[in-house]
Design an enzyme around this catalytic site. Structure first.
Site, PDB file in Angstrom:
ATOM      1  N   ARG A 227     -11.358   5.752  10.241  1.00  0.00           N
ATOM      2  CA  ARG A 227     -10.864   4.381  10.268  1.00  0.00           C
ATOM      3  C   ARG A 227     -11.955   3.382   9.897  1.00  0.00           C
ATOM      4  O   ARG A 227     -11.697   2.392   9.206  1.00  0.00           O
ATOM      5  CB  ARG A 227     -10.329   4.065  11.668  1.00  0.00           C
ATOM      6  CG  ARG A 227      -9.877   2.642  11.857  1.00  0.00           C
ATOM      7  CD  ARG A 227      -8.785   2.270  10.864  1.00  0.00           C
ATOM      8  NE  ARG A 227      -7.996   1.141  11.320  1.00  0.00           N
ATOM      9  CZ  ARG A 227      -6.859   0.776  10.793  1.00  0.00           C
ATOM     10  NH1 ARG A 227      -6.354   1.452   9.777  1.00  0.00           N
ATOM     11  NH2 ARG A 227      -6.186  -0.250  11.247  1.00  0.00           N
TER      12      ARG A 227
ATOM     13  N   HIS B  66      -7.959  -5.489   0.191  1.00  0.00           N
ATOM     14  CA  HIS B  66      -6.679  -4.788   0.276  1.00  0.00           C
ATOM     15  C   HIS B  66      -5.863  -5.246   1.486  1.00  0.00           C
ATOM     16  O   HIS B  66      -4.640  -5.382   1.413  1.00  0.00           O
ATOM     17  CB  HIS B  66      -6.942  -3.287   0.344  1.00  0.00           C
ATOM     18  CG  HIS B  66      -5.701  -2.457   0.339  1.00  0.00           C
ATOM     19  ND1 HIS B  66      -4.778  -2.507  -0.678  1.00  0.00           N
ATOM     20  CD2 HIS B  66      -5.217  -1.559   1.237  1.00  0.00           C
ATOM     21  CE1 HIS B  66      -3.783  -1.663  -0.411  1.00  0.00           C
ATOM     22  NE2 HIS B  66      -4.025  -1.087   0.743  1.00  0.00           N
ATOM     23  N   ASP B  67      -6.516  -5.478   2.608  1.00  0.00           N
ATOM     24  CA  ASP B  67      -5.799  -5.894   3.821  1.00  0.00           C
ATOM     25  C   ASP B  67      -5.135  -7.258   3.684  1.00  0.00           C
ATOM     26  O   ASP B  67      -4.420  -7.684   4.596  1.00  0.00           O
ATOM     27  CB  ASP B  67      -6.746  -5.910   5.025  1.00  0.00           C
ATOM     28  CG  ASP B  67      -6.727  -4.578   5.779  1.00  0.00           C
ATOM     29  OD1 ASP B  67      -5.937  -3.689   5.412  1.00  0.00           O
ATOM     30  OD2 ASP B  67      -7.504  -4.440   6.746  1.00  0.00           O
TER      31      ASP B  67
ATOM     32  N   ASP C 294      -8.822  -7.278  -4.037  1.00  0.00           N
ATOM     33  CA  ASP C 294      -8.513  -5.900  -3.649  1.00  0.00           C
ATOM     34  C   ASP C 294      -9.209  -4.935  -4.606  1.00  0.00           C
ATOM     35  O   ASP C 294      -8.777  -4.758  -5.743  1.00  0.00           O
ATOM     36  CB  ASP C 294      -6.998  -5.692  -3.680  1.00  0.00           C
ATOM     37  CG  ASP C 294      -6.559  -4.355  -3.129  1.00  0.00           C
ATOM     38  OD1 ASP C 294      -7.409  -3.469  -2.927  1.00  0.00           O
ATOM     39  OD2 ASP C 294      -5.346  -4.200  -2.877  1.00  0.00           O
TER      40      ASP C 294
ATOM     41  N   SER D 201       0.845  -1.194   0.000  1.00  0.00           N
ATOM     42  CA  SER D 201       0.000   0.000   0.000  1.00  0.00           C
ATOM     43  C   SER D 201       0.887   1.252   0.000  1.00  0.00           C
ATOM     44  O   SER D 201       1.729   1.387  -0.904  1.00  0.00           O
ATOM     45  CB  SER D 201      -0.944  -0.054   1.204  1.00  0.00           C
ATOM     46  OG  SER D 201      -2.032   0.817   1.038  1.00  0.00           O
TER      47      SER D 201
END
Lengths: 398, 398
Positions: free
Chosen positions: A249, A377-378, A344, A177
Site C-alpha cells: 500500500r 492518479h488519486d 496522473d 482506475s
C-alpha cells in the site's frame, strides 16, 4: 541503525492486535450490504479456465429504481474500494464512502432521481466471493486455491446483478482506475445493456508501468513470511501478512500521488521538531503518513484479494481475443465519456485519449474531461467538483 | 494463486547460491582499487554524533596528476554506484564502469589531460568503510551498530583523499543523484578546494517524494526476516536479505525510469508468447526485467549499505545548521553547472533550477543543461552524449 529502519511496528508492543485479514466475513455486521447468489444452479466459469462453484456479490444501492428501470447507474470501484460508495463508517464498514461527495440528493449522481448501485468485485474482500471466502469444496478459505479472475469475469458477475435488479440497461456505468476497466468491458461485452459509459483515469489495457507497480506490490506481500503462500487465514490474530500488505500500500500511496502534493503537504517536516540537538534518527512526516496508510489498509483489506485484483488489472486488455483495439471498441454503441487527470503519471492522459480517438473515429459519441489537479492518479477520489461537473454534464447530454 | 506470486525465486532449486552480502570484502581481488586509511591517528567523528574508529576509502584513478595538480577531477557516485567509474567487469568488480562512455582518452573527461578520481562513499560496500566492515571494537561486522552517516560525512572523508593525492583544488567535482548532493556539499564545506562543480539530477535537499521512496525501500529490507535487524553477516550462504534488497531495487528501478520507456521497451509482451490457449499465469516481460535487476543488485551490494546510504540521502539538506539555502549557497565560490533530465519525476528539473537561480542571484557563474531524454532519473547514466557535451562545454569555460 535498526532504530530507524526496524519492522513496521504494526504489531509492536502496546498495539491493538490486527485481525489476520481485513476481509468482511459472514457473521460480521452487513452494514448497507445486500447479497446476491450469482448463477446459483451451476458453477461460474472464469475466463482463465477456472471455475467457482458459488459466487456471491455484496452490493449497496441508493435511491429508487423508477418504473421503466431507466434511471439505474452502476458504479464500479477501484482496487481497494468496495460497495460502500457513500455513507459513514460504522459497523460493517471500516471506512466512509469513497465517493460520498458525488452521490446523494442534489449531487452529480442525484439519488432523488437516480438509482445508484455498486457491488464489491469478484475477487474482492468486502462481502463478494474472494480468496478469503469459504471454498465449498473444502469448507476452508480458498487462500492459494483461489483462481485467476479477470475484469471480464467481474463484469459478467455484475451482469447477473443487473438481471436480478431488473435493470435491462444501465443509464450509465461509471468508475475510476480498475473501475474504468470494468466500464469499458461493460460496453464491449454487453453493448445493449448500457446507455452510456464513463471511464476515469483508466485505460484500454494495462501498461508496462502499471504491471511493474503491480509486480512490486505482489512481491511485498509474497516476501512476508506471514503470507504463507496465501494460506494464512488460520494464523493467530496479529500474524497475518500485515507488513507485506502495508508495504504494498505504501508503494502505491506514493505513485498514486505526486511530487507537488508531497512537497506542499510534507516538505521536510519532522514528526517531532528538532530540539537543541541534531537528531539523525528523527522521522519525517511523510514516513509517518506512509505508516498510517499502510496500517489503515491492513485493517480493512485482505492481502490475497490485493494479489488477485492486481493480477486482474495486469490482465486487463480490451484486445484479448478480439483482434485489435479498434475492433474491440467498435462493439461499443453507447456514448463514452473519458476523464484523465493532468498529474496522473500512472494512467497518463494519452491512454484515455487513445480510447477516445478510436471511438470518435468510429462515430461513437465521445466526451473527454481533463481534470486539472496536482493530486496524481488519486485525483479521481479527491477532485469531486471537477469529476462531478464532468459527470453531470455528460449525463445531461445522454 | 501462488504459482504467479510466490517468493522471488532468488534462492530456488537449481540456482547458484547467493552470497549473504554482495559487499566487497578484504581478501577479495582489489581490481582497480587502492585504499586510504582516513584520519589514522584518531577516530572519525560523524555529523550525527557517532564516530568511527577507523575509516578506509577505496578509490580508483585514471590519467595522471599534472605537475601543478590542476587537472584533478573528482567523480562522486550515486546510491548503488562505486569507485569503478570506467573499466570492464572482472575480478573485484562485479559490474563494468557506470560512466565508461564519459571517461577515457578523448572522452568528455579526457584522461589524456585529466586525472580522474572516484572513491566509494563512506557507508558503501565496495571497499570503503560501511556496515559490512569489521568493527575494530568487536572484530565482527558492524551490522546494526553502524552509525548514521550524512553526505557531509562522505565529503569530509573525501577531503582526506584530496590531501593524500596532493590535490589542493579539484578542477571540478561532478556527480549525479546522490553524487550531485556530494558535489554541492563540496562547494559549501570546502569552497577553496574546488574550481568548479557539476551537479546532475540532484537537489539542494531531499524532497518528501524522495524520502517516501527511500522509506519503502527501507521497509522492503526491514520486512525480510533474513535481514535480522541488520546482523545477518554470519548467516549461511543463500540466507542473506536478498528478497528484501531485490524488492527495494525493483521499486527504485521503476521510479528511476518512465512510463514512456517501459511502454516502448516492454508494452504487454509476455516472457513466453501465448500458445493456442490463454494462459492467465503468463509472466510479462517487465516482470522478468524487474527480477533481473533485483538479483543483479543483490550480487554486488549490501542491504545495510542500502539502508545507510538511503538515510544519508534523506538527511541531505544544504540548509541544516546554515540558516537558509541562500546563505548555504553563498559559501560557494566556484562556477556551478546544474543538469536536469526532462522526464525525471524523482528529481524534477525545478529542483536544480532553484539552486541555479539562487546562485545566479548571488553572482556565482552558473550554467544549466536540460537533458532531453525519455529515460527518467536514470538518464544521467544513459544519455552519455548530452551529459558529456554539457560537461565538456562547461569545463572549457572554467
Amino acid at each position: 541503525m535498526s532504530a530507524a529502519v526496524g519492522p513496521s511496528g504494526l504489531e509492536g508492543p502496546g498495539r491493538r492486535p490486527l485481525p489476520v485479514t481485513g476481509a468482511w466475513q459472514p457473521g460480521d455486521p452487513p452494514g448497507g450490504r445486500r447479497f446476491l447468489a450469482v448463477s446459483p444452479t451451476r458453477s461460474f466459469a472464469l475466463e482463465g479456465g477456472g471455475a467457482l462453484r458459488e459466487v456471491t456479490l455484496a452490493y449497496e444501492t441508493w435511491g429508487s429504481l423508477n418504473q421503466d428501470a431507466s434511471n439505474a447507474v452502476l458504479v464500479c470501484h477501484a482496487l481497494t474500494g468496495d460497495s460502500h460508495v457513500v455513507g459513514d463508517a460504522g459497523p460493517g464498514h471500516a471506512a466512509p464512502g469513497w465517493w460520498s461527495d458525488l452521490v446523494g440528493p442534489g449531487r452529480a449522481l442525484d439519488t432523488d432521481r437516480l438509482f445508484v448501485v455498486c457491488a464489491n468485485v469478484l475477487g474482492g474482500c468486502q462481502g463478494s466471493t474472494g480468496p478469503a471466502s469459504l471454498d465449498p469444496a473444502t469448507g476452508r478459505p480458498y487462500g492459494s486455491a483461489f483462481p485467476v479472475v479477470t475484469v471480464r469475469d467481474m463484469v459478467r458477475a455484475q451482469r447477473y446483478l443487473a438481471d436480478h435488479l431488473g435493470v435491462e440497461r444501465w443509464l450509465t456505468v461509471v468508475g475510476g482506475s480498475m473501475g474504468g476497466m470494468q466500464v469499458l468491458e461493460w460496453g464491449v461485452l454487453y453493448p445493449h445493456r448500457v446507455r452510456s459509459l464513463v471511464s476515469i483515469a483508466s485505460d484500454a489495457a494495462a501498461s508496462a508501468l502499471q504491471i511493474a507497480w503491480s509486480a512490486v506490490g505482489r512481491g511485498a506481500i509474497a516476501n512476508d513470511p506471514n503470507w504463507r503462500g496465501g494460506d494464512y487465514y488460520g494464523a493467530p490474530a496479529g500474524q497475518g501478512p500485515h507488513a507485506g500488505l502495508a508495504l504494498a500500500r505504501q508503494v502505491a500511496q506514493i505513485h498514486y500521488r505526486s511530487d507537488a502534493v508531497f512537497a506542499e503537504r510534507f516538505g521536510r517536516e519532522l514528526v517531532q521538531p528538532l530540539g537543541d540537538r541534531y537528531d539523525p534518527w528523527a522521522k519525517f512526516q511523510v514516513e509517518s503518513y506512509l505508516d498510517y496508510h499502510g496500517e489503515k489498509l491492513v485493517r480493512r483489506f485482505d492481502a490475497n484479494s490485493y494479489l488477485v485484483l492486481n493480477r486482474a488489472m495486469d490482465l486487463h486488455d480490451l484486445v484479448r481475443g478480439r483482434g485489435s483495439l479498434a475492433r474491440a471498441l467498435s462493439r461499443i454503441e453507447a456514448p463514452v465519456c473519458t476523464m484523465s487527470i493532468t498529474s496522473d503519471t500512472l494512467y497518463p492522459p494519452y491512454q484515455q485519449l487513445e480510447v477516445r480517438d478510436l471511438l470518435a473515429a468510429q462515430g461513437t459519441p465521445t466526451a473527454h474531461v481533463l481534470i486539472d489537479s496536482p493530486h496524481g492518479h488519486d485525483g479521481f477520489l479527491i477532485e469531486f467538483e471537477q469529476v462531478g461537473a464532468g459527470l453531470a454534464k455528460f449525463l445531461a447530454s445522454v
